[in-house]
Structure formats: structure tokens, C-alpha cells
Write an enzyme that holds these catalytic residues in place. Structure first.
Site, PDB file in Angstrom:
ATOM      1  N   ALA A 110       0.854  -1.190   0.000  1.00 45.53           N
ATOM      2  CA  ALA A 110       0.000   0.000   0.000  1.00 45.53           C
ATOM      3  C   ALA A 110       0.890   1.240   0.000  1.00 45.53           C
ATOM      4  O   ALA A 110       2.076   1.160   0.354  1.00 45.53           O
ATOM      5  CB  ALA A 110      -0.927   0.018   1.210  1.00 45.53           C
ATOM      6  N   PHE A 111       0.315   2.374  -0.373  1.00 49.20           N
ATOM      7  CA  PHE A 111       1.160   3.558  -0.579  1.00 49.20           C
ATOM      8  C   PHE A 111       1.764   4.099   0.712  1.00 49.20           C
ATOM      9  O   PHE A 111       2.707   4.885   0.667  1.00 49.20           O
ATOM     10  CB  PHE A 111       0.369   4.642  -1.323  1.00 49.20           C
ATOM     11  CG  PHE A 111      -0.188   5.727  -0.447  1.00 49.20           C
ATOM     12  CD1 PHE A 111      -1.307   5.511   0.327  1.00 49.20           C
ATOM     13  CD2 PHE A 111       0.429   6.959  -0.397  1.00 49.20           C
ATOM     14  CE1 PHE A 111      -1.819   6.506   1.139  1.00 49.20           C
ATOM     15  CE2 PHE A 111      -0.071   7.969   0.416  1.00 49.20           C
ATOM     16  CZ  PHE A 111      -1.189   7.739   1.184  1.00 49.20           C
ATOM     17  N   LYS A 112       1.260   3.663   1.865  1.00 46.84           N
ATOM     18  CA  LYS A 112       1.816   4.134   3.136  1.00 46.84           C
ATOM     19  C   LYS A 112       3.319   3.818   3.246  1.00 46.84           C
ATOM     20  O   LYS A 112       4.044   4.496   3.957  1.00 46.84           O
ATOM     21  CB  LYS A 112       1.081   3.494   4.320  1.00 46.84           C
ATOM     22  CG  LYS A 112      -0.420   3.723   4.363  1.00 46.84           C
ATOM     23  CD  LYS A 112      -0.786   4.966   5.108  1.00 46.84           C
ATOM     24  CE  LYS A 112      -2.271   5.108   5.388  1.00 46.84           C
ATOM     25  NZ  LYS A 112      -3.150   5.095   4.223  1.00 46.84           N
ATOM     26  N   ASP A 113       3.763   2.781   2.518  1.00 52.27           N
ATOM     27  CA  ASP A 113       5.190   2.442   2.520  1.00 52.27           C
ATOM     28  C   ASP A 113       6.062   3.585   1.997  1.00 52.27           C
ATOM     29  O   ASP A 113       7.202   3.739   2.425  1.00 52.27           O
ATOM     30  CB  ASP A 113       5.457   1.221   1.628  1.00 52.27           C
ATOM     31  CG  ASP A 113       4.938  -0.068   2.240  1.00 52.27           C
ATOM     32  OD1 ASP A 113       4.896  -0.168   3.477  1.00 52.27           O
ATOM     33  OD2 ASP A 113       4.586  -0.991   1.462  1.00 52.27           O
ATOM     34  N   LEU A 116       6.359   5.583   5.157  1.00 49.27           N
ATOM     35  CA  LEU A 116       6.737   4.899   6.400  1.00 49.27           C
ATOM     36  C   LEU A 116       8.016   4.070   6.267  1.00 49.27           C
ATOM     37  O   LEU A 116       8.571   3.630   7.267  1.00 49.27           O
ATOM     38  CB  LEU A 116       5.582   4.054   6.923  1.00 49.27           C
ATOM     39  CG  LEU A 116       4.573   4.882   7.716  1.00 49.27           C
ATOM     40  CD1 LEU A 116       3.273   4.124   7.936  1.00 49.27           C
ATOM     41  CD2 LEU A 116       5.163   5.327   9.060  1.00 49.27           C
TER      42      LEU A 116
END
Ligand SMILES: *Cc1c(COP(=O)(O)O)cnc(C)c1O
Length: 498
Positions: A110-113, A116
Site C-alpha cells: 500500500a502507498f503508506k510504505d 513509512l
């Protein structure tokens, strides 16, 4: 470059302090005191660079208290072989004018990577720069994507520990497995009986417990959060809009200087705000298309100027956008209100007291000139997944489908043919249940477990499932603790051996 608080401009800090602190003491968010620029010549130079080189160039303009070597180190470790695509954030063209920016090739799909993976690296340097020698304990309450992305980002990062709480009935099977099998010597994961709000409330209670704070400090621990209002999560997101623009020039899709639009599936308003910040630097972006699911609080705001979160909350097929309070909107309003901190204090007080606020006509005019707000319900989302597959032989997840639908509505309404970057925020494999049933019908997924769904999604999309999801089958479950929300603090103490 200094950072100021949106609720008190007299609070001014360096980026290391902003990243370590997360939130300003009076509740405001840190924003740059002035925006660095990116010139046409720089964009031309960057088109021949790798994603990593572009990241160092852009981050260097914002994080001026970091050396180039430090930023190169952060970038190299954040955007390495844990991404399945060497381009890190590649574009995929849909039709004549749309370009899907795939932000989900990282370790948790997911794009949170994108943010994060690098935030923990920034944080370690920020702690050194601000003389912090206690161990930082990151506490996260998650409804799914954020928790796993934070665990992957912080695992085995020196000087940090991370404890994630998820609601035992509130996350998908694959998300639960992703967290329960998490590796790393500084991680812990607990399931809380109840819903996301229970987990969230429990974490907030720990954060505001003064006595506990002292007990932790006696043991050389300080608490911190990794949530999306941290400047260290926003700034890496500016990079990929600039990088996508450079790719479009490099591939001859646009000329340097041409305008593009961006369309972003939006929850907390972080991702789309990063695009706005890229345009403030000089990236030629025309319109910002803000896409919501049935929780259309932002669509209504953009259309009316009234932000009103007193409304029914819907659980949708795009759960990472099931949000009624979009925290990062505060940063946009600060900018559009001419950086007047008293305006923001008033609006945010109103939001707290009444659950709503209305911005001035002047701010409203600016919002509507820049932004277009649209939304899609689950049926429209599923229809879009099927149509995109039929028309372009391309498989999108539910969140991305919301954006595609809003983009199509916008083009229909306006006839605007400007090339558009559509942010794709999750791998279709992460929401295989919805994706397969959208394309093949609900009966295709009935009774299937999460690994059968990966296989099915593979057949339907013609893509191989990401290795990080396939390998879950072989990993040992390390964390199986489930407890009442009253016992969360006790769990933290046990994990920290105090
Ligand atoms: C977090 C998330 C979003 C929403 O992004 P914001 O920055 O909060 O607007 C959209 N899609 C997915 C898959 C996400 O995980």
C-alpha cells in the site's frame, strides 16, 4: 529552512525537531515557513535521474538541517530491494490522457510504505540532532494499512521500539496475518477486543497519562506516534509527484512546462496535500481532483465550503478512506488563509465544539479554483474495477477505482483533456476479495480463504501476487495476544520489561 505551527506561528523549529515531535504542543501542525522552488531546468536535469536521486534532490530542499550524506543514507535504505519494482513508483498509462502512478510496490503493498519506509530513518537522525538519547516507543492504533507499514518501517531500527494495536474484528484476514507474523526484535503487536475506536481511544489514553509518561522516562523511554500529520510522512510524498512529472517528460508524454492534473483517492488529505505542495514549489499542476468514497465529507466541503463531520459513518470497500476528520486539511487551509494562525485556531475550535466549520468566501474561492471534489459509492467502485479491466486490461484496487471514477466524472463534466496523474494507493492483491468479485461476480469469492483469493486475483489480473503476501502462508505467527482495551497499558509495560 524552518517550520512553523499552523495554530501558533511564533512556534518555529528545525525539521529534525518537527519530525521528532510530530505535533506542535498547542495542537497545530508543522508546515514550512517558506516553500523551496523547483525550476524547469532542475526538472530537465531530474528526468535522467533514478527515483532515489530525485528523492535526495527534493528532500534536500526541505530538510536543510540534514546533510546530503544523511539523506542519501535514508533514501538508500528506504527505497531499496524491499520494493518489488526497481522504478519504485512507476507510471501505467490508461487511455490517452490518464497515467496511473503505482505507489504500492513496497513491502506492505500500500502507498503508506512510500512514507513509512523513510520516516524511521529520518527519526533516528532527528533524535541525534536534537540530543534525544532515550529509546523512542512508537505506539500505533491501526485499522489495517498503517500498522503494518509502520511495523515494516520501524523493524530493527536502532533506538526505537514499536507497538501496534489493531481491533480484533476490524481488519481483514490478510492484514491480520501481515501483522501477526511481523519480524524484528523491537516490535510487538496486540489485538484489542472491540472496534478501531476502542484501540484508538486506548492509545490516546496512554499518550495523555502523565504519571505513565514519568514512569517510562525513568526507564529511558519516550512515546511517539507515526501518524500522518508528522512532517516526516508528508515530505516523502512530495517526491513522487515530481518524479512522475519527470517520467512523463522523459517518456515524451508531455513537454517540460506543460500542465498536468492530479487525481488522488483521499482519506486524511495527506497524499493530495503533498501534490499541492509540489505545485507550490513550481510543478505545473492545474487541478487537484479529490476523490472520496461514501464518506464524502471532503466532496461536500469542496462544493459548499462547509466541513461537517456530524454525519453517518459508512464502512466501505475502500476502508483506508473511511475517515470523517481529514487532519491534513488544516495545512491547506493555513496556506489558503494567508498563513493566518488565528483563522485556523477559530476553525479548529469550531470543529472540536460543533463538529463542523465554514470557511470564508475568499478561502472558498481559492479552494474551488484549485480543487474538484468527487465521490463514488461501492457499486460505482466495483463497476469501475470491471470497466477498467475490460477496457484497458488493467486491474486496480478499490481505492484506486474510486479515483478513476472521479477522474472520469470530471472529464465528462468539464471536457478537460489535461494529462492526469491518478494516484494508485494499493495493490489489487491487498483487496483481492473485492477486486475478484467486481470482475468475476460475488459467487467467485464465496468461501475462499485469503490465499485462494491471492491465486484467484492472480488469474484475473494476469499478474503474480506480491512475494510479501504469498510468503505469509509460510511464516510463523509471532503475536497472538488478545486483550481488553483497559489492559493496553499493561501490555506496553510487559513488552518494554518495566
Ligand atoms: C491511507 C490510504 C489512503 C488515503 O490517503 P490519505 O493520505 O490519508 O488521504 C488511500 N488509499 C489507501 C490504500 C490508503 O492506505
Amino acid at each position: 529552512m524552518k517550520y512553523q505551527s499552523t495554530r501558533d506561528k511564533s512556534v518555529v523549529v528545525e525539521s529534525a525537531q518537527a519530525i521528532k515531535q510530530g505535533l506542535s504542543a498547542e495542537g497545530g501542525l508543522f508546515v514550512p515557513c517558506e516553500f523551496p522552488t523547483i525550476t524547469k531546468a532542475e526538472l530537465d536535469e531530474m528526468k535522467g535521474m533514478t527515483y532515489q536521486q530525485r528523492a535526495v534532490a527534493v528532500l534536500g530542499k526541505f530538510l536543510t538541517d540534514f546533510t546530503k550524506e544523511e539523506l542519501e543514507d535514508c533514501v538508500a535504505r528506504a527505497y531499496g530491494s524491499q520494493f518489488e519494482d526497481a522504478a519504485i513508483a512507476p507510471l501505467h498509462q490508461l487511455g490517452d490522457n490518464a497515467h496511473v502512478l503505482e505507489l504500492w510496490h513496497g513491502p506492505t503493498c500500500a502507498f503508506k510504505d512510500m512514507a513509512l519506509q523513510i520516516l524511521p530513518k529520518f527519526l533516528v537522525y532527528s533524535m541525534k540532532k536534537t540530543g534525544e538519547d532515550n529509546t523512542v516507543v512508537i505506539l500505533v492504533a491501526t485499522s489495517g494499512d498503517t500498522g503494518k507499514a509502520a511495523l515494516e518501517g520501524f523493524k530493527d531500527v536502532e533506538g526505537t521500539k514499536i507497538i501496534v494495536f489493531y481491533p480484533c474484528d476490524g481488519v481483514s484476514d490478510i492484514q491480520k496475518l501481515q501483522m501477526a507474523t511481523q519480524r524484528g526484535d523491537n516490535v510487538a503487536v496486540g489485538a484489542v477486543k472491540g472496534n478501531f475506536d476502542d484501540a484508538q481511544t486506548g492509545v490516546k489514553r496512554i499518550f495523555t497519562d502523565k504519571e505513565y509518561e514519568k514512569e517510562l522516562l525513568d526507564n529511558h523511554y519516550v512515546l511517539s506516534s507515526a501518524n500522518s500529520i508528522n512532517w516526516g510522512r508528508l515530505v516523502p510524498q512530495v517526491v513522487y509527484y515530481i518524479s512522475a512529472y519527470c517520467d512523463l517528460i522523459r517518456d515524451g508524454k508531455i513537454a517540460n512546462g506543460d500542465q498536468v492534473n492530479v487525481c488522488v483517492p483521499t482519506g486524511n488529505f495527506g497524499n493530495i496535500l503533498a501534490a499541492y505542495y509540489a505545485s507550490k514549489m513550481g510543478l505545473p499542476i492545474g487541478r487537484f481532483l479529490c476523490a472520496s468514497n461514501e464518506n464524502q465529507v471532503l466532496t461536500d466541503f469542496i462544493r459548499t465550503g462547509k466541513y461537517d463531520c456530524k454525519r453517518e459513518f459508512y464502512t466501505t470497500a475502500s476502508p483506508s478512506m473511511d475517515i470523517l476528520i481529514s487532519s491534513n486539511l488544516e495545512r491547506l487551509l493555513f496556506d489558503l488563509a494567508g498563513e493566518d494562525d488565528s483563522v485556523i485556531r477559530l476553525l479548529m475550535d469550531k470543529l472540536k465544539e460543533d463538529g463542523s466549520y465554514t470557511v470564508s468566501q475568499r478561502v472558498m474561492d481559492k479552494v474551488q479554483k484549485l480543487f474538484y471534489g468527487g465521490c463514488a459509492d461501492d457499486q460505482q467502485t466495483f463497476d469501475t474495477i470491471r470497466k477498467v479491466k475490460e477496457t484497458y486490461d488493467y486491474t486496480v484496487d478499490t481505492h484506486t477505482a474510486v479515483a478513476v471514477k472521479v477522474y472520469e466524472d470530471y472529464v465528462k463534466e468539464t471536457g478537460d483533456k489535461t494529462p492526469t496523474i491518478i494516484a494508485s494507493t494499493a495493490s489489487p492483491f491487498k483487496f483481492g476479495d473485492s477486486v475478484v468479485s467486481a470482475i468475476e461476480g460475488a459467487q467467485a469469492v464465496e468461501g475462499k480463504d485469503c490465499f485462494q483469493l491471492l491465486d484467484l486475483c492472480s488469474e484475473v489480473s494476469g499478474l503474480q501476487a506480491p512475494a510479501s503476501l504469498r510468503e505469509l502462508k509460510t511464516l510463523q505467527v509471532r503475536f497472538s495476544d488478545t486483550f481488553e482495551k483497559e489492559d493496553m497499558k499493561q501490555y506496553v509495560s510487559r513488552m518494554l520489561n518495566i
